[in-house]
Design a protein around this motif. Structure first.
Motif, mmCIF file in Angstrom:
data_model
loop_
_atom_site.group_PDB
_atom_site.id
_atom_site.type_symbol
_atom_site.label_atom_id
_atom_site.label_comp_id
_atom_site.label_asym_id
_atom_site.label_seq_id
_atom_site.Cartn_x
_atom_site.Cartn_y
_atom_site.Cartn_z
ATOM 1 N N ARG A 16 0.825 -1.210 0.000
ATOM 2 C CA ARG A 16 0.000 0.000 0.000
ATOM 3 C C ARG A 16 0.863 1.265 0.000
ATOM 4 O O ARG A 16 0.572 2.225 -0.727
ATOM 5 C CB ARG A 16 -0.924 -0.003 1.215
ATOM 6 N N TYR A 17 1.939 1.266 0.776
ATOM 7 C CA TYR A 17 2.775 2.469 0.858
ATOM 8 C C TYR A 17 3.564 2.690 -0.429
ATOM 9 O O TYR A 17 3.616 3.805 -0.949
ATOM 10 C CB TYR A 17 3.738 2.364 2.038
ATOM 11 N N PHE A 18 4.193 1.623 -0.939
ATOM 12 C CA PHE A 18 4.998 1.799 -2.139
ATOM 13 C C PHE A 18 4.130 2.032 -3.368
ATOM 14 O O PHE A 18 4.604 2.573 -4.366
ATOM 15 C CB PHE A 18 5.926 0.605 -2.345
ATOM 16 N N ALA A 19 2.860 1.647 -3.312
ATOM 17 C CA ALA A 19 1.947 1.982 -4.408
ATOM 18 C C ALA A 19 1.736 3.493 -4.491
ATOM 19 O O ALA A 19 1.440 4.027 -5.574
ATOM 20 C CB ALA A 19 0.609 1.274 -4.216
ATOM 21 N N ASP A 20 1.889 4.191 -3.375
ATOM 22 C CA ASP A 20 1.780 5.647 -3.375
ATOM 23 C C ASP A 20 3.093 6.315 -3.774
ATOM 24 O O ASP A 20 3.093 7.430 -4.297
ATOM 25 C CB ASP A 20 1.372 6.151 -1.980
ATOM 26 N N ILE A 21 4.217 5.640 -3.516
ATOM 27 C CA ILE A 21 5.518 6.266 -3.737
ATOM 28 C C ILE A 21 5.991 6.114 -5.177
ATOM 29 O O ILE A 21 6.394 7.086 -5.821
ATOM 30 C CB ILE A 21 6.563 5.676 -2.770
ATOM 31 N N TYR A 22 5.951 4.880 -5.704
ATOM 32 C CA TYR A 22 6.661 4.623 -6.956
ATOM 33 C C TYR A 22 6.120 5.375 -8.167
ATOM 34 O O TYR A 22 6.903 5.685 -9.087
ATOM 35 C CB TYR A 22 6.724 3.108 -7.233
ATOM 36 N N PRO A 23 4.817 5.716 -8.259
ATOM 37 C CA PRO A 23 4.399 6.472 -9.456
ATOM 38 C C PRO A 23 5.065 7.841 -9.555
ATOM 39 O O PRO A 23 5.267 8.349 -10.654
ATOM 40 C CB PRO A 23 2.879 6.598 -9.266
ATOM 41 N N SER A 24 5.410 8.462 -8.429
ATOM 42 C CA SER A 24 6.012 9.792 -8.446
ATOM 43 C C SER A 24 7.539 9.734 -8.469
ATOM 44 O O SER A 24 8.191 10.497 -9.191
ATOM 45 C CB SER A 24 5.546 10.590 -7.222
ATOM 46 N N LEU A 25 8.121 8.850 -7.664
ATOM 47 C CA LEU A 25 9.580 8.713 -7.608
ATOM 48 C C LEU A 25 9.951 7.241 -7.748
ATOM 49 O O LEU A 25 10.289 6.583 -6.764
ATOM 50 C CB LEU A 25 10.124 9.281 -6.295
ATOM 51 N N PRO A 26 9.868 6.684 -8.943
ATOM 52 C CA PRO A 26 10.111 5.238 -9.103
ATOM 53 C C PRO A 26 11.520 4.826 -8.722
ATOM 54 O O PRO A 26 11.732 3.706 -8.264
ATOM 55 C CB PRO A 26 9.847 5.002 -10.599
ATOM 56 N N ASN A 27 12.515 5.704 -8.900
ATOM 57 C CA ASN A 27 13.902 5.338 -8.631
ATOM 58 C C ASN A 27 14.387 5.783 -7.258
ATOM 59 O O ASN A 27 15.588 5.730 -6.994
ATOM 60 C CB ASN A 27 14.814 5.921 -9.717
ATOM 61 N N LEU A 28 13.497 6.228 -6.404
ATOM 62 C CA LEU A 28 13.878 6.529 -5.031
ATOM 63 C C LEU A 28 14.335 5.237 -4.361
ATOM 64 O O LEU A 28 13.674 4.201 -4.450
ATOM 65 C CB LEU A 28 12.681 7.118 -4.271
ATOM 66 N N ARG A 29 15.482 5.286 -3.715
ATOM 67 C CA ARG A 29 16.053 4.074 -3.130
ATOM 68 C C ARG A 29 16.686 4.386 -1.786
ATOM 69 O O ARG A 29 16.902 5.560 -1.439
ATOM 70 C CB ARG A 29 17.085 3.473 -4.085
ATOM 71 N N ASP A 30 17.004 3.328 -1.049
ATOM 72 C CA ASP A 30 17.716 3.491 0.213
ATOM 73 C C ASP A 30 19.096 2.872 0.069
ATOM 74 O O ASP A 30 19.561 2.612 -1.045
ATOM 75 C CB ASP A 30 16.927 2.869 1.371
ATOM 76 N N ALA A 31 19.756 2.627 1.190
ATOM 77 C CA ALA A 31 21.118 2.106 1.138
ATOM 78 C C ALA A 31 21.187 0.714 0.523
ATOM 79 O O ALA A 31 22.242 0.294 0.041
ATOM 80 C CB ALA A 31 21.718 2.090 2.542
ATOM 81 N N SER A 32 20.086 -0.033 0.533
ATOM 82 C CA SER A 32 20.081 -1.368 -0.065
ATOM 83 C C SER A 32 20.176 -1.322 -1.580
ATOM 84 O O SER A 32 20.527 -2.318 -2.211
ATOM 85 C CB SER A 32 18.798 -2.106 0.334
ATOM 86 N N GLY A 33 19.847 -0.189 -2.175
ATOM 87 C CA GLY A 33 19.872 -0.070 -3.618
ATOM 88 C C GLY A 33 18.575 -0.428 -4.298
ATOM 89 O O GLY A 33 18.433 -0.239 -5.506
#
Length: 364
Positions: free
Chosen positions: A251-268
């Protein structure tokens, strides 16, 4: 006595005409609708309206509960990040109160309990009196290098070398905190603001949030900087439930990825890759629960990101079981595990300096 003939003024109709009039009268009689039919129609109409209102009310209640839960999670994440900043800056009492507040909002928030214990320990140590050091005489500081460092800071800002600018500002403050303090504060804000966005774009989410929060102490953040910080917080909040609550992760990443698909953390792992993998994992979970139709939806969502043989086979199996559920005694076929994931390459996504989409409202 002659009887007078009675005169009948009614028209005399032929036999066929009388039969036709009688038939029309009977037809009108048969076409009358009884009153109880109207009454039943009104009752059904009122009942349907009442059911619609009830279902709408229930749906509204559920949406409000979900919005409240999302708002609590966002607030807990925000306070947790501020607690980390306070802990790093040595404000142990404030950090302890923040972590305590996070636990009161969400007792199972990842890392909150450990940080609360750490803040308590450091706070107790800070209260322990230590012997005052013997004052020593120090030579008069050399003030000839301030202008040189100030010029270095200006050059770093022109070259967009944000990290080096921050280091130079810290050296200048260590040397003379009062030297052109207003100008240095403005430079500090600019350097921290752009450095924070750069950190988030490189996957250093915690560091980026920290630098943007420091910049906010000098001046309010602009919309772009606020969006970067909010999306970074949402990513960390969603990733904190990885492997523990797949429904929430999806549910959370469904809100995030359409706007910033390449947003990442230290895991890559990018936001879009986390959404894809989490959808498959959630589908596997739903399959074990016998919710085959819901599982198929999750597999199909993952396939919209990129083709995947494992997800394709799982979606076909889920569709088959959705149409023809197996007997309860028969366990569904075991779905093969998902292969080890590799981060999605950054193609055409967000880049440093690109303005993200507007921040989602809390509870939205």
């Amino acid at each position: 006595m002659t009887e007078k003939a009675t005169i009948n003024h009614e028209p005399v109709l032929p036999a066929e005409g009388k039969a036709e009039l009688q038939e029309q009268a009977e037809t009108k009689t048969h076409k009358r609708i009884p009153f109880w039919v109207f009454l039943m129609g009104v009752v059904f109409l009122l009942a349907g309206a009442a059911i619609g209102v009830f279902l709408g009310y229930r749906a509204g209640i559920e949406l409000r509960k979900q919005a409240q839960q999302n708002q609590v999670i966002m607030e807990a994440t925000y306070q947790y990040q501020l607690g980390l900043v306070d802990l790093e800056a040595g404000r142990y009492e404030t950090a302890r109160k923040r972590f305590e507040y996070v636990i009161s909002l969400q007792p199972d928030f990842p890392g909150a309990a450990e940080k609360y214990v750490e803040a308590n320990m450091l706070y107790s140590l800070a209260l322990t009196p230590t012997p005052a050091p013997t004052p020593t005489l120090e030579p008069t500081p050399d003030l000839r290098g301030e202008e040189e460092i100030f010029n270095q800071i200006s050059q770093h800002l022109v070259n967009k070398e944000w990290g080096q600018a921050v280091e130079a500002i810290q050296r200048l403050r260590d040397k003379n905190v009062n030297y052109r303090s207003v100008d240095v504060d403005g430079m500090y804000y600019i350097a921290l603001r752009f450095l924070g966005i750069e950190n988030v774009s490189r996957g250093e989410l915690e560091v980026g949030i920290y630098n943007l929060t420091l910049a906010e102490r000098f001046a309010p953040l602009d919309v772009e900087a606020q969006n970067y910080r909010n999306w970074a917080r949402m990513y960390l909040s969603a990733a904190s439930f990885w492997g523990a609550d797949w429904a929430r992760v999806v549910r959370y990443f469904a809100d995030i990825y359409p706007s910033l698909p390449n947003l990442r953390d230290a895991s890559g792992m990018t936001a879009v890759e986390r959404y894809r993998v989490a959808s498959i994992r959630y589908g596997d979970q739903l399959m074990t629960q016998g919710l085959y139709c819901d599982a198929e939806i999750q597999y199909r969502n993952a396939l919209t990101i990129r083709p995947d043989a494992v997800a394709e086979n799982a979606a076909a199996q889920a569709a088959q079981y959705c149409a023809n559920p197996p007997n309860q005694e028969e366990a569904p076929e075991e779905i093969p595990p998902l292969p080890e994931n590799t981060p999605t390459p950054a193609e055409g996504g967000d880049t440093p300096g690109e303005t993200p989409s507007p921040t989602p409202e809390s509870g939205g």
